[in-house]
Scaffold this motif. Structure first.
Motif, short mmCIF file in Angstrom:
data_model
loop_
_atom_site.label_atom_id
_atom_site.label_comp_id
_atom_site.label_asym_id
_atom_site.label_seq_id
_atom_site.Cartn_x
_atom_site.Cartn_y
_atom_site.Cartn_z
N ALA A 38 33.13 129.34 26.39
CA ALA A 38 32.04 130.09 27.47
C ALA A 38 31.86 131.38 26.60
CB ALA A 38 32.49 130.05 28.63
N ALA A 39 33.06 132.03 26.27
CA ALA A 39 33.06 133.22 25.64
C ALA A 39 32.75 133.16 23.92
CB ALA A 39 34.51 134.03 25.88
N VAL A 40 33.62 132.07 23.21
CA VAL A 40 32.89 131.59 22.32
C VAL A 40 31.70 131.03 21.97
CG1 VAL A 40 33.71 130.19 20.47
CG2 VAL A 40 35.37 131.14 21.76
N VAL A 41 31.16 130.07 22.45
CA VAL A 41 29.67 130.31 23.11
C VAL A 41 28.76 131.08 22.67
CG1 VAL A 41 27.78 128.48 24.29
CG2 VAL A 41 30.12 127.20 23.58
N HIS A 42 29.06 132.09 24.04
CA HIS A 42 28.57 132.94 23.99
C HIS A 42 27.68 134.12 22.81
CE1 HIS A 42 26.34 136.57 26.15
NE2 HIS A 42 27.12 137.06 25.65
N THR A 43 29.62 133.73 22.23
CA THR A 43 29.15 134.86 21.08
C THR A 43 28.39 134.22 19.63
OG1 THR A 43 31.17 135.73 21.59
CG2 THR A 43 31.20 136.18 18.78
N LEU A 44 28.84 133.01 19.86
CA LEU A 44 27.46 132.83 18.37
C LEU A 44 26.40 132.66 18.49
CD1 LEU A 44 30.75 129.42 17.27
CD2 LEU A 44 30.19 132.13 16.77
N LYS A 45 26.04 131.95 20.11
CA LYS A 45 24.18 132.40 20.24
C LYS A 45 24.24 133.46 20.25
CE LYS A 45 24.60 127.91 23.34
NZ LYS A 45 24.61 127.30 24.76
N ARG A 50 25.04 128.27 15.35
CA ARG A 50 25.56 127.17 15.89
C ARG A 50 26.83 127.60 16.56
NH1 ARG A 50 28.83 122.72 12.87
NH2 ARG A 50 29.64 123.79 11.38
N ALA A 51 27.08 126.56 18.40
CA ALA A 51 27.28 127.06 19.18
C ALA A 51 29.44 125.35 18.60
CB ALA A 51 27.84 126.62 20.15
N PRO A 52 30.45 125.74 18.96
CA PRO A 52 30.67 124.42 19.22
C PRO A 52 31.59 123.75 20.16
CG PRO A 52 32.27 126.81 19.38
CD PRO A 52 30.67 127.20 19.30
N ALA A 76 31.33 128.37 12.24
CA ALA A 76 29.73 128.49 11.95
C ALA A 76 29.11 128.27 11.11
CB ALA A 76 29.98 129.02 13.46
N LEU A 77 30.22 129.18 9.82
CA LEU A 77 29.47 130.25 8.78
C LEU A 77 29.72 129.13 8.06
CD1 LEU A 77 30.58 133.21 9.49
CD2 LEU A 77 28.15 133.02 9.21
#
Length: 241
Positions: A38-45, A50-52, A76-77
């Motif tokens: 959840a923290a990774v998705v929030h960071t990328l968004k 794009r989110a994993p 993502a990059l």
């Protein structure tokens, strides 16, 4: 209703003579991937990337938060992130995860029972994780595990972290116990490598996070399916109504 209470009599026969057992945290005691993901998705968004999926994040966990963020950004990059972007991403991740580190995190089955039994038998317990130290006490407190551990070492507590042996040797020294009398219990190749380098016996669990690799490939001294297998049960389990 009848409740069965298992009575433990001693350590697993292969662990006889061991006085200190060190445990990894993520993937060994707790399944923290849902909150880390959840923290990774929030960071990328937040960075408009794009989110994993949670399954993808599961394979990135194990080397500490900075490496997790770097792996996520690289994914993502499709290229290594610039230092400034990596620093910004890490700050976003730490703020989000730090505010809610145990919303969806759970204990693996048998963890509390095993730690309680080992503690009652007088075995010294240590926690050695690559997770930043600031998150350790809140997580242990949340799951009522604080009283079982003599000390804990985070990924930023010392100059080195697993797979380097320094955190393990530090724990053994602090507890005044020879490495030959110590055990490292973990779920990843980093735990096993650190344990072998420190002169600890190594015990592996197959259910955690090991970058998609079978933990047997790291050649631990012992592989168990549950932490309760660290102990032998008494000849007859007690029964209480």
């Amino acid at each position: 209703m009848t409740v069965h209470s298992i009575r433990y009599s001693d350590l697993h026969s292969a662990l006889q003579g061991k006085r200190l057992i060190a445990f990894d945290l993520d993937g060994t005691l707790i399944d923290s991937v849902p909150d880390l993901a959840a923290a990774v998705v929030h960071t990328l968004k937040t960075l408009e990337l794009r989110a994993p999926s949670e399954a993808e994040v599961r394979d990135w966990v194990g080397n500490g938060a900075p490496v997790l963020v770097e792996r996520a950004l690289t994914w993502a990059l499709q290229a290594p992130p610039a230092p400034a972007l990596l620093a910004r991403g890490y700050d976003i991740f730490m703020a989000y995860y730090g505010a809610a580190p145990h919303v969806h995190t759970t204990l693996y089955p048998g963890v509390e029972q095993a730690l309680r039994a080992l503690h009652q038998q007088g075995v010294t317990l240590a926690l050695i994780t690559n997770k930043p130290e600031r998150f350790i006490e809140p997580l242990l407190h949340h799951f009522n595990l604080l009283t079982y551990f003599t000390l804990w070492v985070g990924g930023d507590s010392l100059d080195e972290k697993k797979p380097h042996p320094m955190p393990l040797l530090h724990a053994a020294s602090r507890c005044q116990i020879s490495p030959a009398e110590c055990v490292m219990v973990g779920d990843s190749r980093h735990d096993i490598a650190a344990g072998k380098a420190a002169g600890f016996m190594t015990v592996a669990l197959p259910y955690g996070y090991n970058h998609g690799e079978p933990i047997e490939d790291s050649h631990p001294d012992l592989v168990l399916s549950s932490l309760t297998e660290l102990l032998m049960t008494a000849p007859h389990a007690t029964r209480t109504a």
